[in-house]
Design a protein around this motif. Structure first.
Motif, PDB file in Angstrom:
ATOM      1  N   ASP A 112       0.931  -1.094   0.086  1.00  0.00           N
ATOM      2  CA  ASP A 112       0.009  -0.029  -0.029  1.00  0.00           C
ATOM      3  C   ASP A 112       1.017   1.333   0.121  1.00  0.00           C
ATOM      4  N   ASP A 113       2.032   1.210  -0.850  1.00  0.00           N
ATOM      5  CA  ASP A 113       2.843   2.313  -0.802  1.00  0.00           C
ATOM      6  C   ASP A 113       2.442   3.505  -1.835  1.00  0.00           C
ATOM      7  N   GLY A 114       1.319   3.070  -2.540  1.00  0.00           N
ATOM      8  CA  GLY A 114       0.704   4.024  -3.446  1.00  0.00           C
ATOM      9  C   GLY A 114       1.542   3.836  -4.939  1.00  0.00           C
ATOM     10  N   LEU A 115       2.593   3.445  -5.089  1.00  0.00           N
ATOM     11  CA  LEU A 115       3.321   3.391  -6.245  1.00  0.00           C
ATOM     12  C   LEU A 115       2.321   2.206  -7.340  1.00  0.00           C
ATOM     13  N   ARG A 116       2.441   2.692  -8.356  1.00  0.00           N
ATOM     14  CA  ARG A 116       1.993   1.640  -9.438  1.00  0.00           C
ATOM     15  C   ARG A 116       2.649   1.528 -10.854  1.00  0.00           C
ATOM     16  N   LEU A 117       2.547   0.244 -11.254  1.00  0.00           N
ATOM     17  CA  LEU A 117       3.403  -0.078 -12.381  1.00  0.00           C
ATOM     18  C   LEU A 117       2.606   0.733 -13.432  1.00  0.00           C
ATOM     19  N   TRP A 118       3.372   0.546 -14.665  1.00  0.00           N
ATOM     20  CA  TRP A 118       2.353   1.180 -15.929  1.00  0.00           C
ATOM     21  C   TRP A 118       1.459   0.295 -16.456  1.00  0.00           C
ATOM     22  N   PRO A 119       0.405   0.880 -17.099  1.00  0.00           N
ATOM     23  CA  PRO A 119      -0.634  -0.277 -17.659  1.00  0.00           C
ATOM     24  C   PRO A 119      -0.267  -1.026 -18.694  1.00  0.00           C
ATOM     25  N   GLN A 120      -1.013  -2.012 -18.457  1.00  0.00           N
ATOM     26  CA  GLN A 120      -0.740  -3.113 -19.773  1.00  0.00           C
ATOM     27  C   GLN A 120      -2.169  -3.350 -20.181  1.00  0.00           C
ATOM     28  N   SER A 121      -1.918  -3.872 -21.521  1.00  0.00           N
ATOM     29  CA  SER A 121      -3.151  -4.324 -22.380  1.00  0.00           C
ATOM     30  C   SER A 121      -2.644  -5.298 -23.336  1.00  0.00           C
ATOM     31  N   PRO A 122      -3.825  -6.213 -23.683  1.00  0.00           N
ATOM     32  CA  PRO A 122      -3.345  -7.242 -24.931  1.00  0.00           C
ATOM     33  C   PRO A 122      -3.000  -6.635 -26.135  1.00  0.00           C
ATOM     34  N   TYR A 123      -2.451  -7.340 -26.941  1.00  0.00           N
ATOM     35  CA  TYR A 123      -2.338  -6.787 -28.526  1.00  0.00           C
ATOM     36  C   TYR A 123      -3.569  -6.666 -29.146  1.00  0.00           C
ATOM     37  N   GLU A 124      -3.774  -5.757 -29.767  1.00  0.00           N
ATOM     38  CA  GLU A 124      -5.059  -5.567 -30.534  1.00  0.00           C
ATOM     39  C   GLU A 124      -5.193  -6.461 -31.713  1.00  0.00           C
ATOM     40  N   ASP A 125      -4.177  -6.315 -32.484  1.00  0.00           N
ATOM     41  CA  ASP A 125      -4.226  -7.487 -33.360  1.00  0.00           C
ATOM     42  C   ASP A 125      -3.561  -8.917 -32.864  1.00  0.00           C
ATOM     43  N   PRO A 126      -4.065  -9.862 -33.040  1.00  0.00           N
ATOM     44  CA  PRO A 126      -3.819 -11.153 -32.536  1.00  0.00           C
ATOM     45  C   PRO A 126      -2.569 -11.671 -33.170  1.00  0.00           C
ATOM     46  N   ASP A 127      -2.251 -11.448 -34.435  1.00  0.00           N
ATOM     47  CA  ASP A 127      -1.022 -11.860 -34.951  1.00  0.00           C
ATOM     48  C   ASP A 127       0.121 -10.767 -34.654  1.00  0.00           C
ATOM     49  N   GLU A 128       0.074  -9.704 -34.322  1.00  0.00           N
ATOM     50  CA  GLU A 128       1.019  -8.609 -33.985  1.00  0.00           C
ATOM     51  C   GLU A 128       2.112  -9.518 -32.956  1.00  0.00           C
ATOM     52  N   MET A 129       1.680 -10.050 -31.981  1.00  0.00           N
ATOM     53  CA  MET A 129       2.393 -10.608 -31.220  1.00  0.00           C
ATOM     54  C   MET A 129       3.562 -11.605 -31.700  1.00  0.00           C
ATOM     55  N   GLY A 130       3.034 -12.617 -32.418  1.00  0.00           N
ATOM     56  CA  GLY A 130       3.694 -13.496 -33.230  1.00  0.00           C
ATOM     57  C   GLY A 130       4.687 -13.051 -34.167  1.00  0.00           C
ATOM     58  N   ARG A 131       4.314 -11.572 -34.950  1.00  0.00           N
ATOM     59  CA  ARG A 131       5.172 -10.894 -36.116  1.00  0.00           C
ATOM     60  C   ARG A 131       6.449 -10.447 -35.300  1.00  0.00           C
ATOM     61  N   LEU A 132       6.241  -9.994 -34.006  1.00  0.00           N
ATOM     62  CA  LEU A 132       7.107  -9.127 -33.527  1.00  0.00           C
ATOM     63  C   LEU A 132       8.032 -10.255 -32.896  1.00  0.00           C
ATOM     64  N   ALA A 133       7.461 -11.323 -32.272  1.00  0.00           N
ATOM     65  CA  ALA A 133       8.386 -12.398 -31.734  1.00  0.00           C
ATOM     66  C   ALA A 133       9.407 -12.923 -32.583  1.00  0.00           C
ATOM     67  N   VAL A 134       8.980 -13.167 -33.808  1.00  0.00           N
ATOM     68  CA  VAL A 134      10.046 -13.590 -35.007  1.00  0.00           C
ATOM     69  C   VAL A 134      10.877 -12.420 -35.304  1.00  0.00           C
ATOM     70  N   LYS A 135      10.506 -11.530 -35.532  1.00  0.00           N
ATOM     71  CA  LYS A 135      11.413 -10.313 -35.927  1.00  0.00           C
ATOM     72  C   LYS A 135      12.321 -10.023 -34.640  1.00  0.00           C
ATOM     73  N   ILE A 136      11.998 -10.127 -33.443  1.00  0.00           N
ATOM     74  CA  ILE A 136      12.844 -10.037 -32.265  1.00  0.00           C
ATOM     75  C   ILE A 136      13.892 -11.059 -32.393  1.00  0.00           C
ATOM     76  N   ALA A 137      13.606 -12.219 -32.538  1.00  0.00           N
ATOM     77  CA  ALA A 137      14.215 -13.446 -32.421  1.00  0.00           C
ATOM     78  C   ALA A 137      15.241 -13.330 -33.508  1.00  0.00           C
ATOM     79  N   ASP A 138      14.927 -12.896 -34.745  1.00  0.00           N
ATOM     80  CA  ASP A 138      15.818 -12.780 -35.779  1.00  0.00           C
ATOM     81  C   ASP A 138      17.025 -11.911 -35.472  1.00  0.00           C
ATOM     82  N   LEU A 139      16.481 -10.629 -34.945  1.00  0.00           N
ATOM     83  CA  LEU A 139      17.468  -9.794 -34.599  1.00  0.00           C
ATOM     84  C   LEU A 139      18.441 -10.140 -33.447  1.00  0.00           C
ATOM     85  N   ALA A 140      17.974 -10.768 -32.612  1.00  0.00           N
ATOM     86  CA  ALA A 140      18.755 -11.119 -31.274  1.00  0.00           C
ATOM     87  C   ALA A 140      19.959 -11.966 -31.476  1.00  0.00           C
ATOM     88  N   LYS A 141      19.940 -12.910 -32.812  1.00  0.00           N
ATOM     89  CA  LYS A 141      20.705 -13.970 -32.868  1.00  0.00           C
ATOM     90  C   LYS A 141      22.141 -13.386 -32.943  1.00  0.00           C
TER      91      LYS A 141
END
Length: 141
Positions: A112-141
């Protein structure tokens, strides 16, 4: 020899030109209390060398930094009686980095210290998460 930046406030602290409330030190890492804490005991942990962001820190410092974060984090919690601890690290001004020397914040938290984390929400486009995961995984190699 680790790089330094003569204009960097953290490099000046490491060099002893500016005082700090030091809580932990090794050959490559330094931890001290933040002068403008979120809560009492808020500590900063940083490599002594000048590395502007997380992406600039050499991998060989990772183990020592992690050990410093763990030791100082435990000490902060015990000293303050905190119920929890946030570990934060900002990179670039858009993410809130004010000092361009990579550093980690250890912030003691209380129920109860009053500090809050930033707001989160699901991806609006269900396919966006998969596309970003592939792109990030490729760049992280």
């Amino acid at each position: 020899m680790a790089p330094t930046d003569s204009e960097c406030i953290f490099c000046k602290i490491v060099a002893g030109e500016i005082p700090c409330a030091k809580v932990y030190e090794t050959e490559s890492c330094l931890a001290f209390l933040d002068i403008a804490p979120v809560s009492g005991g808020h500590a900063l942990v940083l490599p002594k060398g000048h590395y502007p962001t997380l992406m600039d820190i050499p991998a060989e410092l990772g183990g020592e930094l992690l050990q410093a974060l763990s030791r100082v984090g435990k000490a902060v919690m015990e000293a303050t009686g905190a119920d929890g601890l946030n570990l934060m690290q900002n990179n670039f001004e858009a993410a809130g980095q004010l000092v361009h020397h990579a550093h980690y914040h250890l912030i003691p938290r209380f129920a109860d210290d009053g500090l809050r984390l930033w707001p989160q929400s699901p991806y609006e486009d269900p396919d966006e998460m998969g596309r970003l995961a592939v792109k990030i995984a490729d760049l992280a190699k």
